[in-house]
Scaffold this active site. Structure first.
Site, PDB file in Angstrom:
ATOM      1  N   ALA A 112      12.632  -4.480  -6.692  1.00 27.97           N
ATOM      2  CA  ALA A 112      13.183  -3.914  -8.208  1.00 27.97           C
ATOM      3  C   ALA A 112      14.743  -3.873  -8.284  1.00 27.97           C
ATOM      4  CB  ALA A 112      12.781  -2.202  -8.092  1.00 27.97           C
ATOM      5  N   ALA A 147       0.659  -1.118  -0.027  1.00 24.97           N
ATOM      6  CA  ALA A 147      -0.008   0.024   0.007  1.00 24.97           C
ATOM      7  C   ALA A 147       0.862   1.200  -0.004  1.00 24.97           C
ATOM      8  CB  ALA A 147      -0.877   0.196   1.104  1.00 24.97           C
ATOM      9  N   HIS A 206      18.377   1.562 -11.398  1.00 24.14           N
ATOM     10  CA  HIS A 206      19.160   1.542  -9.974  1.00 24.14           C
ATOM     11  C   HIS A 206      20.752   1.182 -10.407  1.00 24.14           C
ATOM     12  CE1 HIS A 206      15.045   2.169  -8.712  1.00 24.14           C
ATOM     13  NE2 HIS A 206      14.665   0.972  -9.381  1.00 24.14           N
TER      14      HIS A 206
HETATM   15  N1  NAD Z   1      10.370  -2.575  -2.414  1.00 24.50           N
HETATM   16  C1  NAD Z   1      10.411  -2.257  -3.620  1.00 24.50           C
HETATM   17  O1  NAD Z   1      11.401  -2.487  -4.581  1.00 24.50           O
HETATM   18  C2  NAD Z   1       9.216  -1.549  -4.558  1.00 24.50           C
HETATM   19  C3  NAD Z   1       9.014  -1.258  -5.723  1.00 24.50           C
HETATM   20  C4  NAD Z   1       7.884  -0.544  -6.427  1.00 24.50           C
HETATM   21  C5  NAD Z   1       7.039  -0.091  -5.579  1.00 24.50           C
HETATM   22  N2  NAD Z   1       7.401  -0.242  -4.011  1.00 24.50           N
HETATM   23  C6  NAD Z   1       6.180   0.129  -2.892  1.00 24.50           C
HETATM   24  O2  NAD Z   1       5.325  -0.916  -3.041  1.00 24.50           O
HETATM   25  C7  NAD Z   1       4.056  -0.116  -2.723  1.00 24.50           C
HETATM   26  C8  NAD Z   1       2.851  -0.635  -3.639  1.00 24.50           C
HETATM   27  O3  NAD Z   1       3.295  -0.419  -4.871  1.00 24.50           O
HETATM   28  P1  NAD Z   1       2.385  -0.444  -6.339  1.00 24.50           P
HETATM   29  O4  NAD Z   1       2.744   0.053  -7.387  1.00 24.50           O
HETATM   30  O5  NAD Z   1       1.581  -1.646  -6.136  1.00 24.50           O
HETATM   31  O6  NAD Z   1       1.176   0.677  -5.997  1.00 24.50           O
HETATM   32  P2  NAD Z   1      -0.091   0.877  -6.223  1.00 24.50           P
HETATM   33  O7  NAD Z   1      -0.482   2.409  -6.204  1.00 24.50           O
HETATM   34  O8  NAD Z   1      -0.533   0.281  -7.553  1.00 24.50           O
HETATM   35  O9  NAD Z   1      -0.935   0.222  -5.242  1.00 24.50           O
HETATM   36  C9  NAD Z   1      -1.274   0.768  -3.902  1.00 24.50           C
HETATM   37  C10 NAD Z   1      -2.279   0.248  -3.272  1.00 24.50           C
HETATM   38  O10 NAD Z   1      -2.679   0.700  -2.088  1.00 24.50           O
HETATM   39  C11 NAD Z   1      -4.062   1.074  -1.796  1.00 24.50           C
HETATM   40  N3  NAD Z   1      -4.125   2.107  -0.587  1.00 24.50           N
HETATM   41  C12 NAD Z   1      -4.358   3.216  -0.669  1.00 24.50           C
HETATM   42  N4  NAD Z   1      -4.456   3.805   0.549  1.00 24.50           N
HETATM   43  C13 NAD Z   1      -4.871   2.544   1.243  1.00 24.50           C
HETATM   44  C14 NAD Z   1      -5.353   2.262   2.528  1.00 24.50           C
HETATM   45  N5  NAD Z   1      -5.483   3.361   3.347  1.00 24.50           N
HETATM   46  N6  NAD Z   1      -5.432   1.023   2.930  1.00 24.50           N
HETATM   47  C15 NAD Z   1      -5.148   0.002   2.281  1.00 24.50           C
HETATM   48  N7  NAD Z   1      -4.970   0.116   1.074  1.00 24.50           N
HETATM   49  C16 NAD Z   1      -4.772   1.385   0.599  1.00 24.50           C
HETATM   50  C17 NAD Z   1      -4.495   1.842  -3.067  1.00 24.50           C
HETATM   51  O11 NAD Z   1      -5.975   1.669  -3.297  1.00 24.50           O
HETATM   52  C18 NAD Z   1      -3.667   0.816  -4.322  1.00 24.50           C
HETATM   53  O12 NAD Z   1      -4.666  -0.123  -4.400  1.00 24.50           O
HETATM   54  C19 NAD Z   1       4.362   1.364  -2.637  1.00 24.50           C
HETATM   55  O13 NAD Z   1       4.546   1.700  -1.257  1.00 24.50           O
HETATM   56  C20 NAD Z   1       5.806   1.218  -3.575  1.00 24.50           C
HETATM   57  O14 NAD Z   1       6.273   2.673  -3.279  1.00 24.50           O
HETATM   58  C21 NAD Z   1       8.280  -1.032  -3.588  1.00 24.50           C
END
Ligand code: NAD
Length: 250
Positions: A116, A64, A201
Site C-alpha cells: 500500500a 491470507a 499512510h
Molecule cells: N503488505 C501490504 O501493503 C498489505 C496491504 C493490504 C493487505 N495486506 C494483507 O494481505 C493479506 C490479504 O489481504 P486481502 O485484502 O486479500 O484479504 P482478504 O480477506 O480479501 O483475503 C484473505 C483470504 O485468505 C483466506 N483464508 C482465510 N483463512 C485461510 C486459511 N486457513 N488458509 C488459506 N487461506 C485462508 C480467506 O478465505 C480469503 O480469501 C492480509 O493479511 C492483509 O492484512 C497487506
C-alpha cells in the site's frame, strides 16, 4: 514457465490470480484457501498445505493472514520462494528467525512487496543514516474493526506492538520497520476516522543529512485493502518474475 501457488485468494490473491492467468510465462498450480469459491478455476483448490503440490511450485504468493503464513512457513520455504503480504508476521521474533533459517537452509528468497505504500527501496538504502522513522495510518473505524463515531488515535507506540494489536491493518508498518530501523525503533500511530474514504499512510523518516516525508492515500473499499494494493501487487509480481519492460525501476 514459473509455477505459482496461491496461499489465500481473496482481494489481493484473486487480483493476482487473474494477472497470472493472463500471462503466457507463468501458471497457477494451486489455490490453498478453505473459503475460496469460483465457478471455474485454472488449477486445483485445496483446504490445507499439500507437500506434492508445494513441490510442483516455484513461488508461493501469500495473501491470507499472518497466522496462516506462520503455520505453513516451513512447507513453503522447503520447496518454494515466497512473495508475502501478511508482513506483520515478522513482528514475532521467533517467526522471523525461523523464516531466515529456512531461507538459508533451502536457499530460498522472500519477496516483500511495497504493497500500500511507496519508497521502501529509499528507506532501505538510507538505513545507516536514519535516526527516527514514524508511520501514521488513518483508516475508517470499520476497516480497523472498531465501533467508533469520532476521530480517535487508537494506537501510538512501537511498531512491534502495533502489529500484535492490528495484524490485518499495519502490514505497511511492518514492511517499513523491516526496511528501516526494526520493529522496536519504528514508531507507529493508528487513527480511526469515521469521515475518511481512504486508507492513508504518512511515513516520516529523519536522520543524518536526510529527511523523507512520504504520503500515500488509496480509496478504501470493503475489508482491509485499499484500491492501490492489488494493482501494486501485480507490479511486484512482475518484478519477481523478472519480466523486462521498457523501464526497470531499481
Ligand atoms: N503488505 C501490504 O501493503 C498489505 C496491504 C493490504 C493487505 N495486506 C494483507 O494481505 C493479506 C490479504 O489481504 P486481502 O485484502 O486479500 O484479504 P482478504 O480477506 O480479501 O483475503 C484473505 C483470504 O485468505 C483466506 N483464508 C482465510 N483463512 C485461510 C486459511 N486457513 N488458509 C488459506 N487461506 C485462508 C480467506 O478465505 C480469503 O480469501 C492480509 O493479511 C492483509 O492484512 C497487506
Amino acid at each position: 514457465m514459473k509455477k505459482i501457488g496461491f496461499l489465500g485468494c481473496g482481494k489481493i490473491g484473486g487480483f493476482l490470480l487473474n494477472h497470472v492467468v493472463s500471462r503466457k510465462d507463468s501458471q497457477a498450480v494451486f489455490i490453498q484457501d478453505p473459503f475460496f469459491t469460483a465457478p471455474s478455476t485454472p488449477c486445483p483448490i485445496i483446504k490445507q498445505a499439500d507437500p506434492l503440490l508445494y513441490q510442483s511450485a516455484d513461488l508461493i504468493v501469500e495473501s491470507a493472514t499472518s497466522e496462516v503464513l506462520k503455520a505453513d512457513i516451513s512447507m513453503i520455504l522447503t520447496y518454494c520462494d515466497l512473495l508475502m503480504f501478511s508482513v506483520t508476521a515478522f513482528s514475532d521474533e521467533n517467526f522471523e528467525q525461523e523464516a531466515l533459517d529456512l531461507c538459508k537452509r533451502y536457499d530460498r528468497q522472500i519477496y516483500l512487496p511495497h504493497g500500500a505504500i511507496l519508497g521502501l527501496d529509499g528507506l532501505y538504502d538510507a538505513k545507516s543514516l536514519l535516526r527516527s522513522v514514524r508511520i501514521t495510518t488513518t483508516k475508517s473505524p470499520q476497516s480497523l474493526g472498531l465501533p467508533l463515531q469520532e476521530r480517535t488515535v487508537v494506537y501510538e507506540g512501537s511498531t512491534r506492538e502495533a502489529c500484535r494489536q492490528f495484524p490485518r491493518n499495519v502490514n505497511v508498518h511492518a514492511t517499513v520497520a523491516l526496511a528501516g530501523l526494526g520493529f522496536d525503533q519504528t514508531f507507529s500511530r493508528i487513527i480511526a476516522d469515521p469521515i475518511v474514504t481512504t486508507n492513508s499512510h504518512l511515513i516520516e523518516a529523519h536522520g543524518s543529512g536526510v529527511n523523507f516525508t512520504i504520503q500515500v492515500a488509496s480509496t478504501a473499499s470493503e475489508g482491509v485493502t485499499g484500491t492501490f494494493t492489488p494493482v501494486s501487487a501485480c507490479g511486484s509480481l512482475e518484478r519477481v518474475l523478472e519480466e523486462r519492460s521498457s523501464f526497470s525501476f531499481v
